[in-house]
Design an enzyme around this catalytic site. Structure first.
Site, mmCIF file in Angstrom:
data_model
loop_
_atom_site.group_PDB
_atom_site.id
_atom_site.type_symbol
_atom_site.label_atom_id
_atom_site.label_comp_id
_atom_site.label_asym_id
_atom_site.label_seq_id
_atom_site.Cartn_x
_atom_site.Cartn_y
_atom_site.Cartn_z
ATOM 1 N N SER A 73 17.202 18.416 14.402
ATOM 2 C CA SER A 73 18.287 19.087 13.869
ATOM 3 C C SER A 73 19.292 18.337 13.122
ATOM 4 O O SER A 73 18.996 16.931 13.291
ATOM 5 C CB SER A 73 19.321 19.227 15.322
ATOM 6 O OG SER A 73 20.660 19.733 15.130
ATOM 7 N N TYR B 5 22.779 15.840 23.217
ATOM 8 C CA TYR B 5 21.963 16.685 22.293
ATOM 9 C C TYR B 5 21.754 15.987 21.203
ATOM 10 O O TYR B 5 20.393 15.441 20.553
ATOM 11 C CB TYR B 5 22.640 17.993 21.993
ATOM 12 C CG TYR B 5 21.804 18.920 21.034
ATOM 13 C CD1 TYR B 5 20.619 19.469 21.530
ATOM 14 C CD2 TYR B 5 22.227 19.170 19.882
ATOM 15 C CE1 TYR B 5 19.925 20.114 20.651
ATOM 16 C CE2 TYR B 5 21.438 19.891 19.007
ATOM 17 C CZ TYR B 5 20.203 20.495 19.376
ATOM 18 O OH TYR B 5 19.687 21.110 18.541
#
Length: 240
Positions: A133, A146
């Site tokens: 990501s 995250y």
């Protein structure tokens, strides 16, 4: 020409499901792994083995890969797509959610690598594609854990690439920005989820799953001596 087996984790939705469709269209046999087998079966793809595997279960991942290889031949590629995004304020978030992200986003990727890398190295070819990501390259306060898991994917991928490259095995990281998948629905904190989904809505969802799958297929289709080490991609309108 016989096309090699492609293993896809997290194949029941989002990037994984899109990759399954694109690789199937190319004619590859597939091993699709996800906990929701009904979703896998509903894809209706040819030459496909579907198994209800949680990527945090290393033995189950290995067993499924060996079973698929016995039927379709050696794994030529793996797309480690399984992931969860349980973003929230680290001052208030339940650490159980931290554990889940670490288990799926880090250990799950490493379990996939473990299942295929030795065989690929022995055969002198193979492609490992890990979906990370933009959050692995940039930090956001409510995404602290995250971001940490996705940064780990980048670091582990680069280190594995250095060791795998002399054996003819490629390692690629794909790092998307906002994308129209169900990932944000995993967020349990209502305020964080609303903010994230508002940002997605401002971009009309952002990237599509097919946008990301095409980038993955592009990397895989390169000659084996060409390794695209990393692609960071986002909707043109995304400013962060």
């Amino acid at each position: 020409m016989t096309l090699g087996l492609v293993v896809i984790t997290g194949a029941s939705s989002g990037f994984g499901a899109a990759c399954a469709r694109w690789f199937a269209e190319d004619g590859h046999p597939l091993l699709l792994l996800a906990r929701r087998t009904d979703r896998l079966e509903s894809l209706g793809l040819p030459k496909t083995m579907s198994r209800p595997v949680d990527v945090t279960d290393r033995a189950a991942v290995v067993t499924a890969v060996r079973e698929a290889e016995a039927e379709f031949g050696p794994a030529d590629a793996i797309v480690n797509s399984a992931g969860v995004m349980l973003t929230g304020d680290p001052l208030e978030q339940d650490p159980v959610e931290w554990d889940r992200m670490i288990d799926v986003n880090v250990r799950g990727v490493l379990n996939g690598v473990h299942a295929v890398l030795p065989g690929m190295a022995e055969r002198g070819r193979g492609t490992i594609i890990n979906i990370s990501s933009i959050a692995g390259r940039k930090t956001f306060g409510s995404n602290a854990i995250y971001c940490a898991t996705k940064a780990a994917v980048h670091a582990a991928s680069e280190a594995v690439r250095e060791m795998a490259a002399p054996h003819g095995v490629r390692v690629t990281v794909i790092a998307p920005g906002y994308a129209a998948t169900e990932l944000s629905s995993h967020i349990t904190d209502a305020e964080t989820r609303a903010a994230y989904q508002a940002a997605e809505a401002s971009l009309e969802g952002g990237l599509s799953a097919d946008d990301v799958a095409r980038a993955i297929l592009y990397c895989y289709r390169q000659p084996q001596n060409v390794c695209i080490r990393e692609i960071v991609l986002a909707d043109t309108g995304q400013t962060i």
